[in-house]
Design an enzyme around this catalytic site. Structure first.
Site, PDB file in Angstrom:
ATOM      1  CD  GLU A  74     -26.597   2.884  10.612  1.00 30.81           C
ATOM      2  OE1 GLU A  74     -27.553   2.427  11.272  1.00 30.81           O
ATOM      3  OE2 GLU A  74     -26.097   2.287   9.648  1.00 30.81           O
ATOM      4  CG  HIS A  98     -21.551   3.018  12.932  1.00 27.71           C
ATOM      5  ND1 HIS A  98     -21.169   1.711  12.661  1.00 27.71           N
ATOM      6  CD2 HIS A  98     -22.230   3.441  11.835  1.00 27.71           C
ATOM      7  CE1 HIS A  98     -21.600   1.372  11.463  1.00 27.71           C
ATOM      8  NE2 HIS A  98     -22.243   2.406  10.932  1.00 27.71           N
ATOM      9  CG  HIS A 100     -18.908   2.572   7.290  1.00 26.92           C
ATOM     10  ND1 HIS A 100     -19.638   3.131   6.265  1.00 26.92           N
ATOM     11  CD2 HIS A 100     -19.817   2.273   8.256  1.00 26.92           C
ATOM     12  CE1 HIS A 100     -20.923   3.175   6.600  1.00 26.92           C
ATOM     13  NE2 HIS A 100     -21.050   2.659   7.799  1.00 26.92           N
ATOM     14  CE1 TYR A 119      -1.921  -6.819  25.320  1.00 23.85           C
ATOM     15  CE2 TYR A 119      -0.316  -8.309  24.325  1.00 23.85           C
ATOM     16  CZ  TYR A 119      -0.638  -7.079  24.866  1.00 23.85           C
ATOM     17  OH  TYR A 119       0.312  -6.089  24.954  1.00 23.85           O
ATOM     18  CG  HIS A 160     -22.925  -1.663   8.390  1.00 23.32           C
ATOM     19  ND1 HIS A 160     -24.257  -1.477   8.680  1.00 23.32           N
ATOM     20  CD2 HIS A 160     -22.361  -0.427   8.489  1.00 23.32           C
ATOM     21  CE1 HIS A 160     -24.496  -0.198   8.911  1.00 23.32           C
ATOM     22  NE2 HIS A 160     -23.356   0.455   8.808  1.00 23.32           N
ATOM     23  CE1 TYR A 213      -1.822  -1.077  30.024  1.00 28.86           C
ATOM     24  CE2 TYR A 213      -3.474   0.507  29.321  1.00 28.86           C
ATOM     25  CZ  TYR A 213      -2.208  -0.034  29.210  1.00 28.86           C
ATOM     26  OH  TYR A 213      -1.341   0.482  28.288  1.00 28.86           O
TER      27      TYR A 213
END
Length: 217
Positions: A74, A98, A100, A119, A160, A213
């Site tokens: 990837e 990334h 799964h 939220y 994916h 925040y």
């Protein structure tokens, strides 16, 4: 050794993805950038066995600069984020995660955007889009992802998984966790009935509140 700090962090977060249930086996991947170089998880290697020396270092054009293992399949997605994505907050993009993760991937098969059930969706942006499906490791997937990331800190990848980024690995990983949690929440509520969703104006309001925040940097 090039990018020693980033290589060690990539190892740590790759193992954390497995421990937190965001990936199974060698699926998913992590990268961290320093300047024009990127440390990224290798392809098909058990994360529990990874050491910093196992982490390939690549240039932004994908050429291997250091390491003996082949980078993740990837890599095109990771490099596309670093080369082309623009952080909505104007921050430097220094890490990509990334996953799964099960619930987010399930949601990616049902909708084109994650419904505003909570939220904390605002950690990604006003919405979290679902990029159309394309075969893993292809430029088609990277291009679809880039479109879905417009003005967002992450997105789902149809059938994916997810991809998120940040100015630190901690920030990118936190967004991946929150995206999975929001998707889990929506699926749970949807199984019990018809969830009440927040108006888009509230999500937009929280996006702005998140700028202040936590503790000052």
């Amino acid at each position: 050794m090039l990018l020693a700090e980033q290589r060690a962090a990539v190892c740590d977060y790759a193992r954390r993805m497995t421990a937190d249930g965001l990936v199974v086996g060698t699926s998913g991947n992590v990268s961290a950038r320093a300047g024009d170089l990127v440390a990224v998880t290798p392809s098909g290697v058990d994360y529990d066995a990874l050491t910093p020396a196992d982490i390939p270092v690549v240039a932004l054009d994908g050429s291997i600069v250091d390491g003996s293992l082949r980078p993740t399949s990837e890599l095109p997605m990771h490099l596309t984020v670093y080369r082309k994505a623009t952080d909505p907050d104007g921050a430097e993009i220094a890490a990509v995660v990334h996953t799964h993760s099960v619930h987010a991937t399930a949601v990616s098969t049902l909708v084109e955007e994650v419904p505003p059930i909570h939220y904390m969706l605002a950690t990604i942006g006003p919405t979290a889009r679902v990029a159309p499906y394309a075969t893993f490791g292809t430029t088609e997937l990277a291009d679809a992802m880039l479109t879905a990331l417009t003005d967002r800190h992450g997105c789902l990848l149809a059938n994916h998984g997810t991809i998120t980024y940040g100015d630190t690995l901690s920030a990118a990983y936190h967004r991946a966790q929150q995206l999975e949690w929001v998707c889990h929440l929506w699926l749970t509520a949807r199984a019990a009935g018809t969830p009440t969703l927040l108006p888009q104006t509230e999500i937009n309001h929280v996006v702005n509140k998140l700028h202040t925040y936590g503790q000052p940097k």
